[in-house]
Design an enzyme around this catalytic site. Structure first.
Site, mmCIF file in Angstrom:
data_model
loop_
_atom_site.group_PDB
_atom_site.id
_atom_site.type_symbol
_atom_site.label_atom_id
_atom_site.label_comp_id
_atom_site.label_asym_id
_atom_site.label_seq_id
_atom_site.Cartn_x
_atom_site.Cartn_y
_atom_site.Cartn_z
ATOM 1 N N ARG A 15 5.786 -10.806 50.876
ATOM 2 C CA ARG A 15 7.006 -10.504 51.616
ATOM 3 C C ARG A 15 6.856 -10.930 53.082
ATOM 4 O O ARG A 15 5.754 -11.231 53.540
ATOM 5 C CB ARG A 15 7.316 -9.014 51.534
ATOM 6 C CG ARG A 15 7.773 -8.545 50.169
ATOM 7 C CD ARG A 15 7.874 -7.030 50.078
ATOM 8 N NE ARG A 15 6.563 -6.383 50.093
ATOM 9 C CZ ARG A 15 6.365 -5.080 50.022
ATOM 10 N NH1 ARG A 15 7.403 -4.264 49.949
ATOM 11 N NH2 ARG A 15 5.147 -4.570 50.031
ATOM 12 N N LYS A 75 3.674 -4.669 55.515
ATOM 13 C CA LYS A 75 2.626 -3.716 55.166
ATOM 14 C C LYS A 75 1.846 -3.270 56.397
ATOM 15 O O LYS A 75 1.907 -3.876 57.459
ATOM 16 C CB LYS A 75 1.670 -4.314 54.131
ATOM 17 C CG LYS A 75 2.306 -4.487 52.770
ATOM 18 C CD LYS A 75 2.885 -3.183 52.215
ATOM 19 C CE LYS A 75 1.829 -2.167 51.853
ATOM 20 N NZ LYS A 75 2.431 -0.900 51.344
ATOM 21 N N TYR A 94 5.751 -0.633 57.452
ATOM 22 C CA TYR A 94 5.247 0.490 56.656
ATOM 23 C C TYR A 94 3.844 0.833 57.153
ATOM 24 O O TYR A 94 3.026 -0.065 57.383
ATOM 25 C CB TYR A 94 5.172 0.125 55.174
ATOM 26 C CG TYR A 94 6.515 0.013 54.495
ATOM 27 C CD1 TYR A 94 7.345 1.124 54.365
ATOM 28 C CD2 TYR A 94 6.949 -1.201 53.959
ATOM 29 C CE1 TYR A 94 8.578 1.027 53.731
ATOM 30 C CE2 TYR A 94 8.177 -1.304 53.325
ATOM 31 C CZ TYR A 94 8.982 -0.191 53.215
ATOM 32 O OH TYR A 94 10.210 -0.287 52.591
ATOM 33 N N HIS A 96 2.167 4.447 56.214
ATOM 34 C CA HIS A 96 1.545 5.360 55.242
ATOM 35 C C HIS A 96 0.223 5.911 55.797
ATOM 36 O O HIS A 96 -0.854 5.717 55.235
ATOM 37 C CB HIS A 96 1.305 4.648 53.911
ATOM 38 C CG HIS A 96 2.562 4.113 53.277
ATOM 39 N ND1 HIS A 96 3.539 4.945 52.756
ATOM 40 C CD2 HIS A 96 3.001 2.844 53.089
ATOM 41 C CE1 HIS A 96 4.518 4.200 52.264
ATOM 42 N NE2 HIS A 96 4.224 2.936 52.461
ATOM 43 N N GLU A 118 8.717 4.167 56.511
ATOM 44 C CA GLU A 118 8.854 5.185 55.468
ATOM 45 C C GLU A 118 9.274 6.555 55.986
ATOM 46 O O GLU A 118 9.582 7.437 55.177
ATOM 47 C CB GLU A 118 7.559 5.321 54.653
ATOM 48 C CG GLU A 118 6.390 5.949 55.390
ATOM 49 C CD GLU A 118 5.536 4.960 56.161
ATOM 50 O OE1 GLU A 118 4.451 5.358 56.617
ATOM 51 O OE2 GLU A 118 5.968 3.791 56.313
ATOM 52 N N ASP A 198 11.017 17.340 37.589
ATOM 53 C CA ASP A 198 11.229 17.535 39.028
ATOM 54 C C ASP A 198 11.396 19.029 39.287
ATOM 55 O O ASP A 198 11.802 19.779 38.393
ATOM 56 C CB ASP A 198 12.459 16.760 39.513
ATOM 57 C CG ASP A 198 12.451 16.517 41.010
ATOM 58 O OD1 ASP A 198 12.183 15.365 41.421
ATOM 59 O OD2 ASP A 198 12.696 17.467 41.778
ATOM 60 N N VAL A 239 6.327 10.839 42.976
ATOM 61 C CA VAL A 239 6.492 11.988 43.857
ATOM 62 C C VAL A 239 6.369 11.559 45.316
ATOM 63 O O VAL A 239 5.506 10.742 45.653
ATOM 64 C CB VAL A 239 5.429 13.063 43.548
ATOM 65 C CG1 VAL A 239 5.568 14.249 44.488
ATOM 66 C CG2 VAL A 239 5.552 13.510 42.098
ATOM 67 N N ASP A 270 0.561 4.761 47.760
ATOM 68 C CA ASP A 270 0.589 4.494 49.202
ATOM 69 C C ASP A 270 0.403 5.772 50.014
ATOM 70 O O ASP A 270 -0.066 5.731 51.151
ATOM 71 C CB ASP A 270 1.909 3.835 49.611
ATOM 72 C CG ASP A 270 1.915 2.337 49.362
ATOM 73 O OD1 ASP A 270 0.890 1.697 49.623
ATOM 74 O OD2 ASP A 270 2.947 1.818 48.895
#
Length: 377
Positions: A15, A75, A94, A96, A118, A198, A239, A270
């Site tokens: 990407r 990333k 991103y 994380h 995120e 859930d 999740v 991640d």
């Protein structure tokens, strides 16, 4: 503003931070955009396309980091990139950070302003910059899981849709958010038996409204999860707690009781993963076995379908990139609460509570950490 787009260097990450269409919006607004040569090739965009919309092509990653005020990536920066970050420079990508202490400490040390895709929010409390990649990852999770179920890949030899006279495969999806919904859509489309687990009853009602009796919904308890996964052929971990490490909902003991060749796909990897036996993998070496159970834990799944995912990501991130560039970093952060929620590290301070708690570091509220840009009130 000087904006830099380096070529991604994470394993099989194709990407690109900005597509030519996004660069054109920025150059038309009067900003200087530098793109590393070859940065867009994996997403289907050659250097000429960037040059035609006003970008300056640069040979090296070092050149991007040395000159740009705002760096737009996909990333998290790898170690070789983190050492290039400069004090006061802004990184938008991103991150994380909750499960990644080395990166967190490096970003603190750099003095950079680090905004994580995120944790950026919208007016409905959703995560608009995570959503498009969650859509891609949710759909890919079923594709990857179906492949891993093949006997030649270590799986049980189960076809998810079955055939007349033979049972369909059983898919359990833990988490009914964006990833879970998209995974369910793909699994239902293939004809699998699908169960979604859930703890939010409103989410389960929404899934029931969407899929009707084509899926089974279960309220999440330890018993419900254990019973469901022990009967499954394929388990999708979907999740998410925004900014925080994922809870370990499938224990090592549960994995040890699963049938040989069961497949686990951990889309939450991640954020540390929601299976106790999960560890990050790459597209080069995507799976491993624990107790003869196949684990697929690739940390950048959407990178494999770069043309689709780069376009989807850019559609979501571009308004925020324009806001940062047009108004300046500090003004944009102070004026846009949703962008401010994306601020994870600011000039040596951790400004995301979950990241601070995960690593035992001091937390500074983002609105209190930001200082006015030099020369402005």
């Amino acid at each position: 503003m000087k904006i830099g787009v380096p070529k991604e260097i994470k394993n099989h990450e194709y990407r690109v931070g900005l597509t030519p269409a996004g660069v054109r919006e920025l150059t038309d607004a009067g900003h200087d955009v530098m793109v590393q040569k070859g940065a867009g090739v994996g997403s289907g965009h050659d250097d000429g396309e960037y040059r035609n919309v006003g970008a300056t092509l640069t040979d090296s990653t070092e050149g991007i980091f040395a000159s740009a005020e705002l760096i737009v990536k996909v990333k998290e920066p790898q170690p070789s990139e983190r050492v290039l970050l400069q004090d006061g420079q802004t990184l938008f990508t991103y991150l994380h950070l909750a499960p990644d202490r080395p990166q967190t400490l490096d970003l603190i040390e750099s003095g950079a302003i680090c905004i994580a895709y995120e944790t950026v929010t919208d007016g409905n409390g959703r995560l608009p910059l995570l959503a498009p990649m969650s859509e891609v990852a949710g759909r890919m999770a079923i594709q990857a899981g179906a492949t891993c179920l093949e006997k030649s890949h270590g799986g049980r030899g189960v076809l998810l849709g079955g055939v007349p006279g033979v049972m369909q495969g059983r898919v359990v999806i833990i988490g009914g958010g964006v990833v879970g919904q998209n995974a369910a859509q793909m699994a239902v489309g293939l004809g699998a038996q699908v169960t979604v687990v859930d703890r939010n009853l409103d989410v389960l009602r929404a899934m029931d409204d969407l899929f009707g009796n084509r899926i089974q919904t279960l309220y999440s308890t330890r018993d419900a999860i254990e019973n469901a996964v022990l009967e499954a052929d394929l388990v999708i971990g979907a999740v998410l707690i925004p900014g925080a490490s994922a809870p370990k909902l499938v224990t090592a003991d549960m994995v040890s009781q699963m049938r040989t060749g069961t497949v686990l796909v951990d889309v939450a990897i991640d954020q540390g993963g929601c299976f106790q036996t999960s560890r990050p993998t790459t597209h080069d070496d995507p799976t491993y076995l624990v107790d003869d159970v196949v684990h697929y834990c690739v940390t950048n799944m959407p990178g494999a379908v770069a043309r689709t995912s780069a376009a989807a990501l850019n559609h979501a991130t571009l308004p925020f990139v324009l806001d940062l560039a047009n108004r300046g970093i500090e003004v944009a952060l102070k004026s846009n609460r949703h962008l401010l929620n994306g601020l994870n590290v600011y000039r040596g301070h951790v400004t995301n509570r979950y990241v601070a708690e995960a690593h035992g570091l001091a937390f500074v509220a983002p609105e209190g950490a930001i200082v006015a840009p030099m020369g402005k009130p």
